[in-house]
Design a protein around this motif. Sequence first.
Motif: not given
Length: 533
Positions: A17-35
Amino acid sequence: MMLQDCAPKVVLVDGAFVDLACALPIGCQVTLAVDRRGDDRKAFPRAHLSSGSPAYIIYTSGSTGRPKGVIVPHKGIVNLCRDQNFFTMGASQTHLHMAPMSSDVSQHEIWMPLLNGGRCAVLEMANPSLSMIADALVRHNVTMAGMTPGIFHLLVDHHLEALGSVAQVVCGGDVVSPGHVKALRAAYPDKSFRNVYGPTENSVISSSFFVPTDWDGAAVPIGKAVSRCGMAIVDNSRQPVVDGEMGELAVTGAGLAIGYLNRPEETARKFVLLDLGDETPTRAYLTGDLARRRPDGVFEFCGRADRQIKVMGRRIELDDVENALRADSHVADAAALAVADRSAGKRIVGFVRPACAAAADFSDKLRARLLRTIPEFMVPNDIEVVESFPLTPGRKVDRDALGAALAARQASESDRRTEAEQGAESSSVEALIADVWREVLQCREIRPDQTFFDLGGRSLQMMEAHAALQKRLGRSFDIVLMFRHPLIHDLAAAIEGLVREPATQLLRRVSASIPNGPRAEKTSRLQSVRRAR
């Protein structure tokens, strides 16, 4: 829409779902959920919160078609899960967690055991079968399980023995079947069964009713308010009514939500101050549900004041469904009804008048377009094409007449099978699958290119069909097969390929499972399976 509405600071995603970033509000941080393991965890400053601070936001159906974000405070969760009068939870107790995270019921399933020293047993499958749920109840030694009536009814019908070790069964989210409750109490008289009621706007559960062992099978009430909550019945002027009189149910107390996110007008309309005889007005939420209070203080649910329904715990506005149907350029007019299904739940039926001559696949294509515009659970299970709508004397659509005509037609066609359908089913396993689909989905015909979901099936009905098929075939198979092989012919081939048992055993089993009917039809089915073997 939800991302723009709640404006999150951080969104956790996995790689898909990394491509979801294009729909996020400006200034929102996208973080990969990793173990993350080891000592490299980042230290965050301690948050300064109070009991009234927002804990979570859950979106629910909106009367305008736009979902509403309900803001629930921390004290709502604490009130729901600590020192309550409708459950017992401690270190020796295990609660099953099977609700999706987008459902407010998940908050109860997670926090109630964790805030009381108990265990939370997670059902990991996204689309579990009934047998998987039953297995989890036994394997994890679950002592408390909450479920919607739809799941409860199917467990009683197909896996009653799995509920034997569950000391506390809590059922809520819709109207529960009295017959299924009576069956449970008859099989396990010492078991605690509670029917609970509550909107998201009051932190999941507002009232509960303990069903006694000698329950007579009458409609199950929603009971009395849980600890630190209150309930009242008010009229159109928001004044309390006398016991026995029906009115709108209002809930009060520590579980009340803060309101709707970015919806001040809607918050002011539904969260109001009521004069309930106290020294000061009481803040309350107007549920839109109709109810009455008996002289003994127990509340009975009487339906909705509007056209809102619940399907598998999800709130759906039928007006929203109608608006979505009418918005399609191929539809001239539409209506939507909720009708009872086989498992004492509800299914949505859409009636449409096409804008021009309708092709044979009109309903299928309309469903496909709807799936791109509204959530799957709002798409009608059935779409009926009509030439015109019956009208009331006031010149409005007569929905009662539509429902009556539908019921009459289904009753007359319930056992019919066309020659074309029989010819399309080349093996007895295919015939059994088709029979089960017709029974569960209450449909008339199944084309070879139609899947279970094309016919309006839902996940709960898929579970019911899976359980029925296992019983009638006399063999177990993973429900995943029904998703991997959505067509009847392919599913039959997959099931037959699992275990190649001696032909005589298969013939004996299939013969016993074919409903009584014309001898020629039964003989034809047996001949087809002989050819297949």
